[in-house]
Design a protein around this motif. Structure first.
Motif, PDB file in Angstrom:
ATOM      1  N   ILE A 184       0.842  -1.206   0.000  1.00  0.00           N
ATOM      2  CA  ILE A 184       0.000   0.000   0.000  1.00  0.00           C
ATOM      3  C   ILE A 184       0.870   1.245   0.000  1.00  0.00           C
ATOM      4  O   ILE A 184       0.618   2.202  -0.753  1.00  0.00           O
ATOM      5  N   TRP A 185       1.907   1.253   0.827  1.00  0.00           N
ATOM      6  CA  TRP A 185       2.813   2.407   0.905  1.00  0.00           C
ATOM      7  C   TRP A 185       3.470   2.667  -0.453  1.00  0.00           C
ATOM      8  O   TRP A 185       3.629   3.812  -0.866  1.00  0.00           O
ATOM      9  N   PHE A 186       3.800   1.594  -1.152  1.00  0.00           N
ATOM     10  CA  PHE A 186       4.480   1.748  -2.439  1.00  0.00           C
ATOM     11  C   PHE A 186       3.509   2.148  -3.549  1.00  0.00           C
ATOM     12  O   PHE A 186       3.855   2.956  -4.421  1.00  0.00           O
ATOM     13  N   GLY A 187       2.276   1.612  -3.550  1.00  0.00           N
ATOM     14  CA  GLY A 187       1.377   1.803  -4.681  1.00  0.00           C
ATOM     15  C   GLY A 187       0.388   2.937  -4.568  1.00  0.00           C
ATOM     16  O   GLY A 187      -0.142   3.390  -5.587  1.00  0.00           O
ATOM     17  N   ALA A 188       0.109   3.440  -3.356  1.00  0.00           N
ATOM     18  CA  ALA A 188      -0.890   4.499  -3.204  1.00  0.00           C
ATOM     19  C   ALA A 188      -0.544   5.772  -3.989  1.00  0.00           C
ATOM     20  O   ALA A 188      -1.456   6.409  -4.539  1.00  0.00           O
ATOM     21  N   PRO A 189       0.724   6.196  -4.074  1.00  0.00           N
ATOM     22  CA  PRO A 189       1.027   7.402  -4.872  1.00  0.00           C
ATOM     23  C   PRO A 189       0.632   7.292  -6.336  1.00  0.00           C
ATOM     24  O   PRO A 189       0.302   8.296  -6.968  1.00  0.00           O
ATOM     25  N   PHE A 190       0.667   6.069  -6.896  1.00  0.00           N
ATOM     26  CA  PHE A 190       0.235   5.883  -8.278  1.00  0.00           C
ATOM     27  C   PHE A 190      -1.236   6.259  -8.436  1.00  0.00           C
ATOM     28  O   PHE A 190      -1.616   6.977  -9.373  1.00  0.00           O
ATOM     29  N   PHE A 191      -2.084   5.796  -7.515  1.00  0.00           N
ATOM     30  CA  PHE A 191      -3.493   6.155  -7.544  1.00  0.00           C
ATOM     31  C   PHE A 191      -3.656   7.652  -7.321  1.00  0.00           C
ATOM     32  O   PHE A 191      -4.487   8.300  -7.961  1.00  0.00           O
ATOM     33  N   MET A 192      -2.876   8.193  -6.388  1.00  0.00           N
ATOM     34  CA  MET A 192      -3.001   9.608  -6.050  1.00  0.00           C
ATOM     35  C   MET A 192      -2.764  10.505  -7.258  1.00  0.00           C
ATOM     36  O   MET A 192      -3.553  11.412  -7.536  1.00  0.00           O
ATOM     37  N   ILE A 193      -1.711  10.255  -8.012  1.00  0.00           N
ATOM     38  CA  ILE A 193      -1.367  11.157  -9.113  1.00  0.00           C
ATOM     39  C   ILE A 193      -2.380  11.040 -10.248  1.00  0.00           C
ATOM     40  O   ILE A 193      -2.724  12.038 -10.891  1.00  0.00           O
ATOM     41  N   LEU A 194      -2.916   9.839 -10.489  1.00  0.00           N
ATOM     42  CA  LEU A 194      -3.920   9.678 -11.551  1.00  0.00           C
ATOM     43  C   LEU A 194      -5.266  10.262 -11.130  1.00  0.00           C
ATOM     44  O   LEU A 194      -5.958  10.893 -11.941  1.00  0.00           O
ATOM     45  N   TYR A 195      -5.630  10.069  -9.879  1.00  0.00           N
ATOM     46  CA  TYR A 195      -6.881  10.650  -9.394  1.00  0.00           C
ATOM     47  C   TYR A 195      -6.790  12.171  -9.355  1.00  0.00           C
ATOM     48  O   TYR A 195      -7.783  12.865  -9.609  1.00  0.00           O
ATOM     49  N   LEU A 196      -5.624  12.688  -9.029  1.00  0.00           N
ATOM     50  CA  LEU A 196      -5.451  14.141  -9.002  1.00  0.00           C
ATOM     51  C   LEU A 196      -5.637  14.727 -10.401  1.00  0.00           C
ATOM     52  O   LEU A 196      -6.296  15.761 -10.567  1.00  0.00           O
ATOM     53  N   ALA A 197      -5.063  14.071 -11.406  1.00  0.00           N
ATOM     54  CA  ALA A 197      -5.255  14.530 -12.782  1.00  0.00           C
ATOM     55  C   ALA A 197      -6.719  14.451 -13.189  1.00  0.00           C
ATOM     56  O   ALA A 197      -7.235  15.338 -13.883  1.00  0.00           O
ATOM     57  N   ILE A 235     -10.069   1.696 -14.506  1.00  0.00           N
ATOM     58  CA  ILE A 235      -8.862   1.328 -15.251  1.00  0.00           C
ATOM     59  C   ILE A 235      -7.652   1.245 -14.327  1.00  0.00           C
ATOM     60  O   ILE A 235      -6.837   0.318 -14.430  1.00  0.00           O
ATOM     61  N   THR A 236      -7.501   2.214 -13.413  1.00  0.00           N
ATOM     62  CA  THR A 236      -6.372   2.163 -12.481  1.00  0.00           C
ATOM     63  C   THR A 236      -6.490   0.965 -11.542  1.00  0.00           C
ATOM     64  O   THR A 236      -5.485   0.348 -11.194  1.00  0.00           O
ATOM     65  N   THR A 237      -7.716   0.625 -11.152  1.00  0.00           N
ATOM     66  CA  THR A 237      -7.913  -0.543 -10.295  1.00  0.00           C
ATOM     67  C   THR A 237      -7.497  -1.817 -11.012  1.00  0.00           C
ATOM     68  O   THR A 237      -6.808  -2.676 -10.439  1.00  0.00           O
ATOM     69  N   LEU A 238      -7.882  -1.957 -12.272  1.00  0.00           N
ATOM     70  CA  LEU A 238      -7.499  -3.143 -13.042  1.00  0.00           C
ATOM     71  C   LEU A 238      -5.987  -3.214 -13.219  1.00  0.00           C
ATOM     72  O   LEU A 238      -5.380  -4.275 -13.023  1.00  0.00           O
ATOM     73  N   PHE A 239      -5.376  -2.091 -13.572  1.00  0.00           N
ATOM     74  CA  PHE A 239      -3.926  -2.079 -13.767  1.00  0.00           C
ATOM     75  C   PHE A 239      -3.199  -2.435 -12.477  1.00  0.00           C
ATOM     76  O   PHE A 239      -2.267  -3.246 -12.471  1.00  0.00           O
ATOM     77  N   SER A 240      -3.638  -1.847 -11.369  1.00  0.00           N
ATOM     78  CA  SER A 240      -2.991  -2.139 -10.085  1.00  0.00           C
ATOM     79  C   SER A 240      -3.227  -3.581  -9.670  1.00  0.00           C
ATOM     80  O   SER A 240      -2.345  -4.214  -9.072  1.00  0.00           O
ATOM     81  N   LEU A 241      -4.403  -4.128  -9.969  1.00  0.00           N
ATOM     82  CA  LEU A 241      -4.693  -5.520  -9.631  1.00  0.00           C
ATOM     83  C   LEU A 241      -3.741  -6.465 -10.364  1.00  0.00           C
ATOM     84  O   LEU A 241      -3.216  -7.422  -9.780  1.00  0.00           O
ATOM     85  N   ILE A 242      -3.479  -6.176 -11.638  1.00  0.00           N
ATOM     86  CA  ILE A 242      -2.554  -7.002 -12.418  1.00  0.00           C
ATOM     87  C   ILE A 242      -1.148  -6.927 -11.839  1.00  0.00           C
ATOM     88  O   ILE A 242      -0.479  -7.944 -11.637  1.00  0.00           O
ATOM     89  N   VAL A 243      -0.690  -5.705 -11.542  1.00  0.00           N
ATOM     90  CA  VAL A 243       0.663  -5.519 -11.011  1.00  0.00           C
ATOM     91  C   VAL A 243       0.796  -6.145  -9.628  1.00  0.00           C
ATOM     92  O   VAL A 243       1.818  -6.774  -9.308  1.00  0.00           O
ATOM     93  N   THR A 244      -0.233  -6.011  -8.782  1.00  0.00           N
ATOM     94  CA  THR A 244      -0.172  -6.538  -7.426  1.00  0.00           C
ATOM     95  C   THR A 244      -0.177  -8.065  -7.425  1.00  0.00           C
ATOM     96  O   THR A 244       0.540  -8.699  -6.650  1.00  0.00           O
ATOM     97  N   PHE A 245      -0.977  -8.664  -8.295  1.00  0.00           N
ATOM     98  CA  PHE A 245      -0.996 -10.124  -8.394  1.00  0.00           C
ATOM     99  C   PHE A 245       0.378 -10.656  -8.790  1.00  0.00           C
ATOM    100  O   PHE A 245       0.798 -11.723  -8.330  1.00  0.00           O
ATOM    101  N   ALA A 246       1.062  -9.925  -9.668  1.00  0.00           N
ATOM    102  CA  ALA A 246       2.369 -10.376 -10.147  1.00  0.00           C
ATOM    103  C   ALA A 246       3.518  -9.886  -9.277  1.00  0.00           C
ATOM    104  O   ALA A 246       4.691 -10.085  -9.628  1.00  0.00           O
ATOM    105  N   ASN A 247       3.199  -9.247  -8.149  1.00  0.00           N
ATOM    106  CA  ASN A 247       4.252  -8.709  -7.289  1.00  0.00           C
ATOM    107  C   ASN A 247       5.138  -9.821  -6.749  1.00  0.00           C
ATOM    108  O   ASN A 247       4.660 -10.877  -6.333  1.00  0.00           O
ATOM    109  N   PHE A 248       6.438  -9.557  -6.735  1.00  0.00           N
ATOM    110  CA  PHE A 248       7.393 -10.568  -6.283  1.00  0.00           C
ATOM    111  C   PHE A 248       8.339 -10.032  -5.212  1.00  0.00           C
ATOM    112  O   PHE A 248       8.551 -10.670  -4.178  1.00  0.00           O
TER     113      PHE A 248
END
Length: 312
Positions: A184-197, A235-248
């Motif tokens: 969450i700490w790593f990925g929340a800024p990604f949502f923040m910047i897209l939601y801000l735009a 769209i951001t939720t789907l993208f983050s879901l894909i990246v999070t599932f593949a997180n290593f």
């Protein structure tokens, strides 16, 4: 005079189809040019994505020594293992929980930054993007020190309040919590910047009209902000879901799947089985199970986006 006007009308009607046809031809030429310019990149991405995907499918049908075709034997073997179903459950819990909290925190922080005067927004955007900019492996090592069972900075701080010590990475539930927290700490800024735009594209007139109708701040968010942002949220939720599932890297560095395989997700267990266990075909079979899960999520989310686009 009537004949002249009639002739002019005919000329205008004849000229308009010509203009439309020339416009269509110009757009076709531009589309063809754009396609040809992006073709090398499309081919490169296809090679880097499609070849590993089909090669994984091929590996999943071989035996451990990769010398014999076994068909669906690897998948049948996985279905009979309790650890596999534990990994499926943990991967879903990890991805869904992390994405929900990342989206929620990103939405709240985006509103906070959006309401700051324009001069101060650049500074806040820069600071809040730092967790996302730092390489995950490097930042996870810092978190590992904070959670260290012997020298944990968190446990040291909690000791002043008579709490602890907490086995951050030594007990299954706490270990899951730490992995989700770091993600969450790593990925929340990604949502923040897209939601801000997206927030900046919402017309202020809609908020003014809602305020005139007597809507409070929560009603303005529910009836104005969310409907205007719903496509970007999906769209951001789907993208983050894909990246999070593949997180290593986060899981691998913090717990390496322990304790007792209780924090393994698809990526880390595929590595454990395929690389460390020297069973590449079985590891490929594990990694392929992410595909149907993510495909189902993509179908539901993108179908909803298309439906909203048609309604608009």
């Amino acid at each position: 005079m009537v004949d002249v006007a009639f002739q002019q009308g005919n000329l205008v009607r004849e000229a308009s189809p010509r203009k439309r046809s020339s416009l269509r031809a110009s757009l076709r030429r531009k589309s063809t040019t754009a396609f040809l310019m992006t073709l090398p990149l499309i081919l490169l991405i296809s090679i880097l994505v499609l070849y590993p995907a089909f090669y994984s499918l091929h590996l999943a049908t071989l035996n451990k020594s990769m010398s014999k075709f076994v068909g669906l034997g690897n998948f049948e073997f996985l279905f009979k293992r309790e650890t596999f179903w534990l990994v499926v459950k943990q991967s879903c819990i990890f991805a869904i929980t992390a994405v929900i909290f990342k989206a929620l925190i990103g939405f709240i922080v985006a509103h906070f930054v959006h309401n700051i005067p324009a001069k101060g927004q650049r500074k806040w955007r820069g600071m809040l993007l730092v967790p996302w900019v730092i390489p995950p492996a490097m930042s996870t090592l810092a978190w590992l020190w904070l959670f260290d069972p012997s020298y944990s900075a968190f446990n040291y701080t909690l000791s002043f309040f008579g709490i602890g010590p907490i086995p951050w990475t030594g007990e299954p539930n706490w270990a899951r919590f730490t992995i989700i927290l770091v993600n969450i700490w790593f990925g929340a800024p990604f949502f923040m910047i897209l939601y801000l735009a997206s927030l900046k594209s919402v017309p202020e007139q809609l908020y003014e009209a809602a305020a005139i109708d007597g809507a409070n701040w929560w009603q303005r968010i529910w009836y104005v902000t969310l409907p205007m942002m719903r496509n970007i949220i999906a769209i951001t939720t789907l993208f983050s879901l894909i990246v999070t599932f593949a997180n290593f890297d986060i899981t691998r560095i913090l717990t390496a799947g322990g304790p007792l395989d209780h924090t393994h997700i698809f990526a880390t267990w595929a590595f454990r089985v395929g690389i460390e266990g020297s069973d590449i075909p079985l590891g490929a079979s594990v990694s392929l199970f992410m595909v149907p899960i993510l495909a189902i999520a993509a179908i539901f989310i993108l179908r909803d986006v298309n439906k909203r686009g048609n309604e608009a």
